[in-house]
Design a protein around this motif. Structure first.
Motif, PDB file in Angstrom:
ATOM      1  N   PRO A 120       0.846  -1.222   0.000  1.00  0.00           N
ATOM      2  CA  PRO A 120       0.000   0.000   0.000  1.00  0.00           C
ATOM      3  C   PRO A 120       0.863   1.246   0.000  1.00  0.00           C
ATOM      4  O   PRO A 120       1.997   1.240   0.487  1.00  0.00           O
ATOM      5  N   PRO A 121       0.340   2.340  -0.578  1.00  0.00           N
ATOM      6  CA  PRO A 121       1.130   3.581  -0.617  1.00  0.00           C
ATOM      7  C   PRO A 121       1.385   4.106   0.792  1.00  0.00           C
ATOM      8  O   PRO A 121       0.593   3.920   1.716  1.00  0.00           O
ATOM      9  N   THR A 122       2.510   4.753   0.946  1.00  0.00           N
ATOM     10  CA  THR A 122       2.888   5.305   2.254  1.00  0.00           C
ATOM     11  C   THR A 122       1.978   6.480   2.606  1.00  0.00           C
ATOM     12  O   THR A 122       1.839   7.414   1.793  1.00  0.00           O
ATOM     13  N   PRO A 123       1.301   6.473   3.766  1.00  0.00           N
ATOM     14  CA  PRO A 123       0.410   7.599   4.130  1.00  0.00           C
ATOM     15  C   PRO A 123       1.207   8.869   4.380  1.00  0.00           C
ATOM     16  O   PRO A 123       2.379   8.817   4.775  1.00  0.00           O
ATOM     17  N   PRO A 124       0.620  10.027   4.107  1.00  0.00           N
ATOM     18  CA  PRO A 124       1.336  11.289   4.362  1.00  0.00           C
ATOM     19  C   PRO A 124       1.593  11.473   5.846  1.00  0.00           C
ATOM     20  O   PRO A 124       0.862  10.951   6.686  1.00  0.00           O
ATOM     21  N   PRO A 125       2.655  12.199   6.185  1.00  0.00           N
ATOM     22  CA  PRO A 125       2.955  12.414   7.621  1.00  0.00           C
ATOM     23  C   PRO A 125       1.840  13.217   8.301  1.00  0.00           C
ATOM     24  O   PRO A 125       1.162  14.031   7.686  1.00  0.00           O
ATOM     25  N   GLU A 126       1.673  12.988   9.590  1.00  0.00           N
ATOM     26  CA  GLU A 126       0.628  13.662  10.363  1.00  0.00           C
ATOM     27  C   GLU A 126       0.954  15.150  10.509  1.00  0.00           C
ATOM     28  O   GLU A 126       2.123  15.516  10.761  1.00  0.00           O
ATOM     29  N   LEU A 127      -0.070  15.955  10.292  1.00  0.00           N
ATOM     30  CA  LEU A 127       0.113  17.405  10.383  1.00  0.00           C
ATOM     31  C   LEU A 127       0.123  17.833  11.852  1.00  0.00           C
ATOM     32  O   LEU A 127      -0.802  17.538  12.609  1.00  0.00           O
ATOM     33  N   THR A 128       1.173  18.525  12.256  1.00  0.00           N
ATOM     34  CA  THR A 128       1.326  19.002  13.644  1.00  0.00           C
ATOM     35  C   THR A 128       1.518  20.509  13.637  1.00  0.00           C
ATOM     36  O   THR A 128       1.831  21.131  12.615  1.00  0.00           O
ATOM     37  N   TRP A 129       1.334  21.104  14.859  1.00  0.00           N
ATOM     38  CA  TRP A 129       1.543  22.553  14.992  1.00  0.00           C
ATOM     39  C   TRP A 129       3.004  22.918  14.730  1.00  0.00           C
ATOM     40  O   TRP A 129       3.309  24.000  14.216  1.00  0.00           O
ATOM     41  N   LYS A 130       3.866  22.007  15.059  1.00  0.00           N
ATOM     42  CA  LYS A 130       5.284  22.292  14.826  1.00  0.00           C
ATOM     43  C   LYS A 130       5.565  22.467  13.348  1.00  0.00           C
ATOM     44  O   LYS A 130       6.294  23.373  12.921  1.00  0.00           O
ATOM     45  N   LYS A 131       4.953  21.565  12.538  1.00  0.00           N
ATOM     46  CA  LYS A 131       5.149  21.672  11.091  1.00  0.00           C
ATOM     47  C   LYS A 131       4.506  22.955  10.559  1.00  0.00           C
ATOM     48  O   LYS A 131       5.066  23.627   9.676  1.00  0.00           O
ATOM     49  N   ILE A 132       3.320  23.319  11.110  1.00  0.00           N
ATOM     50  CA  ILE A 132       2.640  24.545  10.661  1.00  0.00           C
ATOM     51  C   ILE A 132       3.480  25.767  10.982  1.00  0.00           C
ATOM     52  O   ILE A 132       3.649  26.687  10.157  1.00  0.00           O
ATOM     53  N   LEU A 133       4.021  25.827  12.188  1.00  0.00           N
ATOM     54  CA  LEU A 133       4.807  26.992  12.597  1.00  0.00           C
ATOM     55  C   LEU A 133       6.124  27.073  11.841  1.00  0.00           C
ATOM     56  O   LEU A 133       6.670  28.166  11.650  1.00  0.00           O
ATOM     57  N   GLU A 134       6.654  25.896  11.429  1.00  0.00           N
ATOM     58  CA  GLU A 134       7.872  25.949  10.631  1.00  0.00           C
ATOM     59  C   GLU A 134       7.614  26.589   9.280  1.00  0.00           C
ATOM     60  O   GLU A 134       8.453  27.316   8.750  1.00  0.00           O
ATOM     61  N   ASP A 135       6.440  26.314   8.703  1.00  0.00           N
ATOM     62  CA  ASP A 135       6.115  26.886   7.394  1.00  0.00           C
ATOM     63  C   ASP A 135       5.655  28.346   7.504  1.00  0.00           C
ATOM     64  O   ASP A 135       5.926  29.161   6.602  1.00  0.00           O
ATOM     65  N   ASP A 136       4.928  28.696   8.586  1.00  0.00           N
ATOM     66  CA  ASP A 136       4.382  30.050   8.726  1.00  0.00           C
ATOM     67  C   ASP A 136       4.545  30.514  10.180  1.00  0.00           C
ATOM     68  O   ASP A 136       3.620  30.454  10.993  1.00  0.00           O
ATOM     69  N   PRO A 137       5.740  30.914  10.555  1.00  0.00           N
ATOM     70  CA  PRO A 137       5.965  31.314  11.956  1.00  0.00           C
ATOM     71  C   PRO A 137       5.264  32.648  12.275  1.00  0.00           C
ATOM     72  O   PRO A 137       4.923  33.415  11.383  1.00  0.00           O
ATOM     73  N   TYR A 138       5.034  32.918  13.529  1.00  0.00           N
ATOM     74  CA  TYR A 138       4.407  34.177  13.958  1.00  0.00           C
ATOM     75  C   TYR A 138       5.161  34.708  15.166  1.00  0.00           C
ATOM     76  O   TYR A 138       5.886  33.971  15.855  1.00  0.00           O
ATOM     77  N   SER A 139       4.965  36.061  15.452  1.00  0.00           N
ATOM     78  CA  SER A 139       5.624  36.718  16.595  1.00  0.00           C
ATOM     79  C   SER A 139       4.563  37.129  17.607  1.00  0.00           C
ATOM     80  O   SER A 139       3.398  37.329  17.278  1.00  0.00           O
ATOM     81  N   ASP A 140       4.969  37.316  18.817  1.00  0.00           N
ATOM     82  CA  ASP A 140       4.033  37.692  19.895  1.00  0.00           C
ATOM     83  C   ASP A 140       3.449  39.071  19.670  1.00  0.00           C
ATOM     84  O   ASP A 140       2.312  39.357  20.059  1.00  0.00           O
ATOM     85  N   GLU A 141       4.204  39.983  19.067  1.00  0.00           N
ATOM     86  CA  GLU A 141       3.716  41.337  18.863  1.00  0.00           C
ATOM     87  C   GLU A 141       2.544  41.364  17.897  1.00  0.00           C
ATOM     88  O   GLU A 141       1.608  42.130  18.047  1.00  0.00           O
TER      89      GLU A 141
END
Length: 867
Positions: A120-141
């Protein structure tokens, strides 16, 4: 009870469908059929699959794969067996057993790489907040900034005024009201069209009286006829394709119209029977292919009928409706299909017994159609023939390319007779041709001329596989010639000028040569160059047939010295083996002499020097490689040993005579006895020389030269083996060793034994006279008397001579005096020589063998000169 009642009801229904007669009419037959059906359908209790047996078989497969160096396949199988065994379920052993039964040569047909396709095809990796923040980081300000919600609002915008689209037409009721009137969608009924349609349905009309006939138009008759030919139900024709008497054509004579419709009905009946035959299922691939070909022809026939219908339904131009024209068109269109239906009617009872009978009859019908210039039938049947032939060529192709046979395939004319036969008899014993009644080959008659080549091609491949050179020397990308109607008959519109049988045989020979020549050539080159066939034949001739007289003489003298020294172990097989290897190693190539082994049949209780027959107890064996043993068969070795013994006996006679020197004969005081001794010595030496010259020069040399010339021209092992068998049989006949020449051979052995007797007499005369005790003299006299009166009994072919060929020693009287013994030897020599020459001339005239006549002339020459 409900189950038994259901089985009984089904049994009755089965009997009715097969027997098709009233049980009340023949109760006994019905009751017998019912008993047979009940016995066959009786409930059985089958045991479950043995899970331990299944596991053992998988373990055996794993071991087999690893022995065959397929560890990858073994690991993959073991992993999946363990995985399926982890699952819970009572049917797991049955599933594994089914997989075992479905397996087909896994070591050759399995590819471990193909398992990747099932992963069977390999399932895509599970989406985590860490992966989201790596792609689109944000600042506290930025998180706590206020959002202007009115920035994107359109509340205060001024809308642009809409432009009015001018109306091109005045408003309608639809614009004013969205409702529809359903009555406006209904088309008015055309009563005239309905009446016309009802009038056209003539089958719904009813006659007012029973004798009244309903008239129909010619177009209606044409339409009904085309429907009937297409296998549809019609009103004009009944189910059995007979014309209904209630209808008649309005504008034609009844008899004429009924005659045309009856002939069309006959055609439809025949085609309908053909349609019913196609619907019957079959399990044999050959018959299934034939049924598929017939089904395709019926489909094409239906398309042709549809084109005829199109002429009347949608005519492109004004068309005259003519039942007579339709009759002619249908007859022309149906002629090939009717010939096919007639052919099937003939072969249907034979198909279960002879599954390729349709190929034979198709082949004959194609030839007949060509002779009668029926071009449409010729093209029609020949195409069906070649389509069916392709299925029959499949096992033939597999046999000729891979040397493999289908499991329990009784339609192919080759089968494995003994799978456990030795490699030395692989060519002759492992595979045989399947034959039926009257020893007729179980194959289509038109393939019999090429059956032997097909048989040899497959055996050549099996032979190469046994040698381990099949895949390395045979290319796999050889293009196979096509064998179809276009290739055989050409692309011209008319029939070919040459007979179809000759064209087919030529094309079929080309097809066979593409598979036969390569394997046969490779095998032939291997036998000649690697196995050394010619060199082995030369070695056999040196060892058995005295090709090198000096070497054979040296070996014979060494054996004779051991015999004359009265050694008890003179025929010890170990000593004689070392002796033979040492002597023949001077002539043979290095290592070849190690194949020589001497066998001793038995030990004689008497002295070995009493007769040349003692040499029959010592035999030579020469070990051959197994590939050459398929050419030089085991049945040829005894004949070689007989020739070797015969030559050794000739050498023995000459050896004993040469030991008697003329000087020793001159010492004999009696002049008459001395002259007789000289005469016997010369005649016996002359006979031994003539016999040895005849065997070596006339028989062996000429036959061996012819055999070598024919062997170099042979194409396969069958021809080589036949040439060698014929060569050995010729040697046996010309050397007087065959069964019908035994009396002559025994007489010749008796003549050679006379040399032994003569040597004993001369030795006793040449020995110095000494005083011998009386009891020793009597013992010696008794021993000589036994030698002269009762020769050694032997179970071999040379031990007895019937009629005039009686043993010479047994006919001689007990010789108390040497003179009487020599005279007896001389008389016996004359008698036996006359018997031999007369016998040779007699068999020479009957068998037309010039070599026997030649030997008789040479033997009579001495007798005539003496006279």
């Amino acid at each position: 009870m409900a189950q038994n009642a259901k089985v009984a009801a089904l049994t009755d229904e089965l009997i009715h469908s097969i027997l098709k007669f009233d049980p009340e009419a023949n109760k006994r037959a019905y009751r017998h059929a019912k008993d047979i059906a009940k016995n066959g359908l009786r409930a059985h209790h089958y045991a479950r699959t043995n899970q331990f047996d299944v596991q053992a078989r998988f373990t055996g497969l794993d071991e087999k794969f690893r022995v065959l160096n397929r560890d990858d396949l073994a690991d993959a199988l073991d992993e999946r067996v363990k995985e399926i065994n982890k699952r819970l379920g009572k049917w797991i052993p049955e599933c594994l057993s089914l997989l075992l039964q479905l397996s087909d040569q896994p070591t050759e047909n399995s590819r471990v790489e193909a398992l990747e396709l099932l992963r069977p095809p390999t399932p895509p990796p599970e989406l985590t907040w860490k992966k989201i923040l790596e792609d689109d980081p944000y600042s506290d300000e930025e998180i706590w900034k206020d959002i202007d919600y009115g920035a994107d609002s359109s509340e205060d915008e001024i809308l642009a005024p809409k432009k009015e689209v001018p109306k091109l037409s005045p408003p309608t009721s639809v614009d004013e009201d969205d409702t529809y009137d359903p009555e406006g969608c209904v088309v008015a009924i055309d009563a005239a069209a309905i009446d016309e349609l009802k009038e056209a349905q003539f089958w719904k009309h009813k006659a007012e009286t029973e004798d009244e006939e309903l008239g129909i138009t010619e177009l209606e008759a044409v339409r009904e006829t085309l429907f009937m030919l297409a296998g549809l139900q019609t009103s004009l024709f009944h189910a059995d394709r007979r014309v209904g008497p209630e209808y008649k054509l309005r504008h034609a004579m009844t008899k004429t119209a009924n005659h045309l419709l009856a002939e069309l009905g006959d055609i439809g009946r025949t085609v309908h029977q053909l349609r019913q035959w196609v619907k019957r299922p079959s399990t044999l691939p050959l018959i299934q292919t034939f049924e598929a070909a017939v089904s395709r022809r019926l489909h094409e026939y239906d398309r042709s009928l549809a084109l005829l219908q199109q002429r009347y339904l949608v005519p492109e131009k004004p068309t005259a409706v003519s039942l007579l024209e339709l009759h002619d068109n249908v007859r022309s269109l149906s002629r090939p299909i009717l010939r096919l239906a007639q052919l099937i009617t003939e072969i249907e009872p034979q198909l279960l017994v002879n599954p390729f009978v349709h190929l034979e009859i198709l082949f004959d019908q194609v030839n007949l159609a060509q002779l009668t210039l029926e071009q449409d039938v010729f093209d029609f049947l020949s195409n069906i023939f070649f389509e069916c032939l392709q299925t029959y060529l499949k096992p033939m192709r597999r046999w000729m390319e891979d040397g493999a046979l289908g499991f329990n395939d009784e339609t192919f004319f080759v089968f494995e007779n003994d799978s456990g036969s030795e490699a030395s008899s692989l060519w002759h014993d492992r595979f045989v041709l399947r034959r039926g009644q009257e020893n007729k080959l179980r194959s289509p008659a038109f393939l019999e001329p090429a059956a032997q080549k097909i048989f040899n091609a497959g055996k050549s491949v099996v032979f190469l596989k046994e040698l381990g050179i099949h895949t390395s020397l045979l290319p796999t990308n050889v293009e196979e010639p096509r064998l179809d109607h276009k290739t055989v008959c050409g692309t011209s519109a008319g029939s070919p000028l040459s007979p179809f049988s000759e064209l087919f045989q030529a094309a079929f020979q080309t097809w066979i040569e593409s598979k036969y020549s390569l394997a046969s050539t490779v095998l032939r080159e291997y036998l000649f160059n690697i196995c050394g066939l010619v060199q082995t034949l030369d070695n056999i001739r040196i060892i058995y047939l005295s090709a090198n007289g000096s070497v054979f003489q040296e070996f014979a003298d060494a054996v004779f010295e051991r015999m004359d020294n009265n050694q008890r172990a003179w025929n010890d097989r170990f000593l004689l083996t070392e002796l033979a290897r040492g002597i023949f190693s001077l002539e043979l190539r290095k290592g070849q002499s190690e194949r020589i082994v001497v066998r001793s049949i038995r030990k004689s209780s008497k002295s070995p020097s009493d007769s040349v027959k003692a040499l029959t107890h010592v035999l030579l064996d020469y070990a051959l490689p197994w590939p050459l043993m398929n050419i030089i068969q085991r049945s040829s070795v005894p004949i070689y040993q007989q020739l070797y013994t015969f030559l050794l006996q000739c050498y023995r006679s000459k050896y004993l005579l040469q030991r008697i020197s003329p000087q020793s004969v001159r010492h004999i005081k009696d002049s008459q006895l001395r002259q007789l001794s000289f005469k016997l010595r010369q005649r016996l030496i002359w006979f031994a020389d003539v016999l040895r010259s005849y065997l070596t020069a006339t028989v062996i040399d000429a036959s061996c030269a012819d055999m070598k010339a024919a062997m170099t021209m042979a194409e396969n092992i069958d021809e080589m083996s036949a040439i060698h068998t014929k060569y050995v049989a010729r040697l046996q006949d010309q050397a007087l060793l065959s069964d019908n020449l035994k009396p002559i051979h025994r007489a010749i052995i008796s003549l050679l034994d006379l040399a032994v007797l003569y040597s004993q007499h001369c030795s006793s005369q040449a020995a110095p006279a000494k005083s011998i005790p009386r009891h020793k003299a009597e013992k010696s006299s008794r021993r000589k008397s036994v030698i002269l009166s009762k020769p050694e009994e032997d179970d071999s072919d040379s031990s007895h001579v019937g009629d005039d060929g009686e043993s010479a020693a047994s006919r001689l009287p007990a010789a108390a005096r040497s003179g009487e013994g020599l005279e007896g030897v001389d008389r016996e020599f004359d008698r036996l020589l006359r018997f031999v020459t007369a016998g040779l001339r007699s068999v020479g005239r009957v068998g037309a063998e010039p070599a026997w006549e030649m030997l008789a002339d040479r033997l009579e020459w001495e007798g005539k000169r003496d006279i």
